[in-house]
Motif scaffolding. Structure first.
Motif, short mmCIF file in Angstrom:
data_model
loop_
_atom_site.label_atom_id
_atom_site.label_comp_id
_atom_site.label_asym_id
_atom_site.label_seq_id
_atom_site.Cartn_x
_atom_site.Cartn_y
_atom_site.Cartn_z
N ALA A 1 1.29 4.39 -6.75
CA ALA A 1 1.81 5.56 -7.46
C ALA A 1 3.34 5.61 -7.53
O ALA A 1 3.89 6.14 -8.47
CB ALA A 1 1.29 6.84 -6.79
N ASP B 1 -15.22 -3.43 -12.53
CA ASP B 1 -13.81 -3.37 -12.12
C ASP B 1 -13.36 -4.64 -11.43
O ASP B 1 -12.28 -5.16 -11.70
CB ASP B 1 -13.55 -2.18 -11.19
CG ASP B 1 -13.40 -0.87 -11.94
OD1 ASP B 1 -13.32 -0.90 -13.17
OD2 ASP B 1 -13.37 0.18 -11.27
N ASP C 1 2.15 -1.34 -11.19
CA ASP C 1 1.02 -1.23 -10.28
C ASP C 1 0.77 -2.59 -9.62
O ASP C 1 1.49 -3.56 -9.88
CB ASP C 1 -0.23 -0.71 -11.00
CG ASP C 1 -0.69 -1.63 -12.13
OD1 ASP C 1 -0.18 -2.76 -12.26
OD2 ASP C 1 -1.59 -1.21 -12.88
N HIS D 1 -10.97 2.01 -6.81
CA HIS D 1 -11.61 1.97 -8.13
C HIS D 1 -12.69 0.90 -8.12
O HIS D 1 -12.46 -0.24 -8.51
CB HIS D 1 -10.58 1.66 -9.23
CG HIS D 1 -9.47 2.63 -9.27
ND1 HIS D 1 -9.61 3.91 -9.77
CD2 HIS D 1 -8.19 2.54 -8.86
CE1 HIS D 1 -8.47 4.55 -9.66
NE2 HIS D 1 -7.59 3.75 -9.11
N THR E 1 -8.73 -1.76 -3.69
CA THR E 1 -8.74 -0.58 -4.54
C THR E 1 -9.92 0.33 -4.25
O THR E 1 -10.97 -0.12 -3.81
CB THR E 1 -8.76 -0.99 -6.03
OG1 THR E 1 -8.70 0.20 -6.83
CG2 THR E 1 -10.00 -1.78 -6.38
N ASP F 1 -2.62 -3.23 -3.05
CA ASP F 1 -3.26 -2.03 -3.60
C ASP F 1 -3.10 -2.07 -5.12
O ASP F 1 -2.02 -2.38 -5.63
CB ASP F 1 -2.60 -0.78 -3.03
CG ASP F 1 -3.27 0.51 -3.46
OD1 ASP F 1 -4.42 0.47 -3.93
OD2 ASP F 1 -2.64 1.57 -3.33
N VAL F 2 -4.16 -1.79 -5.84
CA VAL F 2 -4.10 -1.83 -7.31
C VAL F 2 -3.29 -0.65 -7.85
O VAL F 2 -2.43 -0.83 -8.71
CB VAL F 2 -5.53 -1.85 -7.92
CG1 VAL F 2 -5.48 -1.62 -9.42
CG2 VAL F 2 -6.21 -3.17 -7.60
N ALA F 3 -3.54 0.54 -7.35
CA ALA F 3 -2.89 1.75 -7.87
C ALA F 3 -1.73 2.16 -6.98
O ALA F 3 -1.92 2.86 -6.00
CB ALA F 3 -3.91 2.88 -7.97
N GLU G 1 5.78 -0.90 -0.10
CA GLU G 1 5.37 -0.67 -1.48
C GLU G 1 6.56 -0.88 -2.42
O GLU G 1 6.47 -0.67 -3.61
CB GLU G 1 4.77 0.73 -1.66
CG GLU G 1 5.75 1.84 -1.38
CD GLU G 1 5.17 3.22 -1.60
OE1 GLU G 1 4.74 3.52 -2.73
OE2 GLU G 1 5.18 4.00 -0.63
N GLU H 1 0.86 -1.19 0.00
CA GLU H 1 0.00 0.00 0.00
C GLU H 1 0.89 1.24 0.00
O GLU H 1 1.85 1.31 0.76
CB GLU H 1 -0.89 -0.04 1.26
CG GLU H 1 -1.70 1.19 1.52
CD GLU H 1 -2.76 1.48 0.47
OE1 GLU H 1 -2.63 2.54 -0.17
OE2 GLU H 1 -3.68 0.68 0.30
N PHE I 1 -10.25 -6.63 -12.86
CA PHE I 1 -9.01 -6.68 -12.09
C PHE I 1 -8.64 -8.11 -11.73
O PHE I 1 -7.48 -8.50 -11.81
CB PHE I 1 -9.10 -5.82 -10.83
CG PHE I 1 -9.06 -4.34 -11.07
CD1 PHE I 1 -8.29 -3.79 -12.08
CD2 PHE I 1 -9.78 -3.47 -10.27
CE1 PHE I 1 -8.24 -2.41 -12.30
CE2 PHE I 1 -9.74 -2.10 -10.46
CZ PHE I 1 -8.97 -1.57 -11.48
#
Length: 132
Positions: free
Chosen positions: A57, A97, A67, A92, A90, A53-55, A33, A8, A101
Protein backbone atom coordinates in the motif's frame (compact mmCIF):
# COMPACT_ATOMS: atom_id res chain seq x y z
CA UNK A 1 23.93 -18.05 6.75
CA UNK A 2 20.96 -17.97 4.39
CA UNK A 3 19.14 -14.64 4.42
CA UNK A 4 15.59 -13.92 3.23
CA UNK A 5 14.37 -10.40 2.51
CA UNK A 6 10.74 -9.92 3.49
CA UNK A 7 9.02 -7.14 1.53
CA UNK A 8 5.86 -6.56 3.53
CA UNK A 9 3.87 -3.46 4.51
CA UNK A 10 2.01 -5.05 7.43
CA UNK A 11 4.20 -5.03 10.58
CA UNK A 12 2.31 -7.99 12.06
CA UNK A 13 2.86 -10.15 8.97
CA UNK A 14 6.50 -9.09 8.89
CA UNK A 15 6.92 -10.15 12.53
CA UNK A 16 5.11 -13.47 12.02
CA UNK A 17 7.10 -14.38 8.88
CA UNK A 18 10.35 -13.34 10.59
CA UNK A 19 9.67 -15.54 13.60
CA UNK A 20 8.74 -18.57 11.49
CA UNK A 21 11.83 -18.24 9.32
CA UNK A 22 14.30 -17.55 12.13
CA UNK A 23 12.97 -19.80 14.90
CA UNK A 24 11.77 -22.75 12.83
CA UNK A 25 13.78 -22.37 9.66
CA UNK A 26 17.11 -21.22 11.08
CA UNK A 27 17.28 -18.45 8.48
CA UNK A 28 18.29 -14.82 8.82
CA UNK A 29 15.77 -12.21 7.75
CA UNK A 30 15.74 -8.58 6.72
CA UNK A 31 12.55 -6.62 6.18
CA UNK A 32 11.57 -3.52 4.25
CA UNK A 33 8.88 -2.08 2.04
CA UNK A 34 11.12 0.68 0.68
CA UNK A 35 11.71 -0.10 -3.00
CA UNK A 36 15.20 1.42 -3.11
CA UNK A 37 16.22 -0.81 -0.18
CA UNK A 38 14.77 -3.88 -1.91
CA UNK A 39 16.78 -3.11 -5.05
CA UNK A 40 19.93 -2.46 -2.99
CA UNK A 41 19.65 -5.74 -1.06
CA UNK A 42 18.92 -7.68 -4.24
CA UNK A 43 21.90 -6.22 -6.10
CA UNK A 44 24.30 -6.44 -3.15
CA UNK A 45 24.30 -10.24 -2.90
CA UNK A 46 23.40 -9.98 0.81
CA UNK A 47 20.19 -11.98 0.40
CA UNK A 48 19.36 -15.43 -0.95
CA UNK A 49 15.63 -15.02 -1.61
CA UNK A 50 12.79 -12.51 -1.38
CA UNK A 51 9.31 -12.95 0.09
CA UNK A 52 7.33 -10.31 -1.81
CA UNK A 53 3.93 -9.07 -0.67
CA UNK A 54 1.80 -8.49 -3.78
CA UNK A 55 -0.24 -5.56 -2.41
CA UNK A 56 2.15 -2.95 -1.02
CA UNK A 57 0.00 0.00 0.00
CA UNK A 58 2.79 2.47 0.80
CA UNK A 59 5.54 1.64 -1.68
CA UNK A 60 6.61 3.98 -4.46
CA UNK A 61 9.50 4.16 -6.89
CA UNK A 62 10.59 7.27 -8.74
CA UNK A 63 7.47 9.03 -7.48
CA UNK A 64 5.00 6.39 -8.68
CA UNK A 65 3.15 3.83 -6.56
CA UNK A 66 4.34 0.26 -7.13
CA UNK A 67 3.18 -3.11 -5.91
CA UNK A 68 5.01 -6.40 -5.41
CA UNK A 69 4.26 -7.49 -8.98
CA UNK A 70 5.99 -4.39 -10.41
CA UNK A 71 9.00 -4.71 -8.09
CA UNK A 72 9.34 -8.39 -9.04
CA UNK A 73 9.19 -7.48 -12.73
CA UNK A 74 11.97 -4.92 -12.19
CA UNK A 75 14.16 -7.47 -10.40
CA UNK A 76 13.56 -10.21 -12.98
CA UNK A 77 14.39 -7.79 -15.83
CA UNK A 78 17.79 -6.94 -14.32
CA UNK A 79 20.63 -9.35 -15.18
CA UNK A 80 22.15 -8.86 -11.70
CA UNK A 81 18.99 -9.98 -9.89
CA UNK A 82 17.12 -12.12 -12.45
CA UNK A 83 18.13 -15.41 -10.79
CA UNK A 84 17.27 -14.36 -7.25
CA UNK A 85 14.34 -16.51 -6.07
CA UNK A 86 11.23 -14.40 -5.43
CA UNK A 87 8.14 -15.84 -3.75
CA UNK A 88 4.95 -13.82 -3.91
CA UNK A 89 2.90 -13.71 -0.73
CA UNK A 90 -0.68 -12.50 -0.86
CA UNK A 91 -4.07 -12.64 0.78
CA UNK A 92 -5.60 -12.44 -2.72
CA UNK A 93 -6.09 -16.16 -3.07
CA UNK A 94 -8.96 -16.41 -5.51
CA UNK A 95 -9.02 -19.13 -8.13
CA UNK A 96 -6.64 -18.24 -10.94
CA UNK A 97 -4.74 -15.60 -8.92
CA UNK A 98 -1.71 -17.85 -8.41
CA UNK A 99 -1.21 -18.45 -12.14
CA UNK A 100 -1.96 -14.82 -13.07
CA UNK A 101 0.41 -13.36 -10.48
CA UNK A 102 3.22 -15.77 -11.35
CA UNK A 103 2.83 -15.15 -15.09
CA UNK A 104 2.58 -11.35 -14.69
CA UNK A 105 5.54 -11.01 -12.35
CA UNK A 106 7.94 -13.77 -13.36
CA UNK A 107 8.19 -14.82 -9.69
CA UNK A 108 9.44 -18.27 -8.73
CA UNK A 109 6.76 -19.17 -6.20
CA UNK A 110 3.47 -18.18 -4.59
CA UNK A 111 2.20 -18.51 -1.02
CA UNK A 112 -1.24 -17.40 0.13
CA UNK A 113 -1.84 -15.71 3.48
CA UNK A 114 -2.49 -16.56 6.17
CA UNK A 115 0.40 -19.01 6.43
CA UNK A 116 -0.97 -21.96 8.36
CA UNK A 117 1.50 -24.75 7.58
CA UNK A 118 4.79 -23.35 8.84
CA UNK A 119 6.84 -26.36 7.75
CA UNK A 120 5.54 -26.18 4.17
CA UNK A 121 6.19 -22.41 4.17
CA UNK A 122 9.84 -22.92 5.19
CA UNK A 123 10.28 -25.87 2.84
CA UNK A 124 9.02 -23.91 -0.19
CA UNK A 125 11.43 -21.06 0.50
CA UNK A 126 14.46 -23.27 1.24
CA UNK A 127 13.84 -25.51 -1.78
CA UNK A 128 13.81 -22.47 -4.10
CA UNK A 129 17.05 -21.19 -2.57
CA UNK A 130 18.69 -24.59 -2.97
CA UNK A 131 17.80 -24.65 -6.71
CA UNK A 132 20.01 -21.63 -7.40
Amino acid sequence: MTTVLIVEDDPINLRVFSKILTKRGGLQVKGTEVVEEVLHYAQSGEIDAILMDVALANSSYQGKPVDGIKITQMLKADDKTANLPIILVTAHAMEGDRENFLKQSGADGYISKPVVDHEAFIHQIVSLINKT
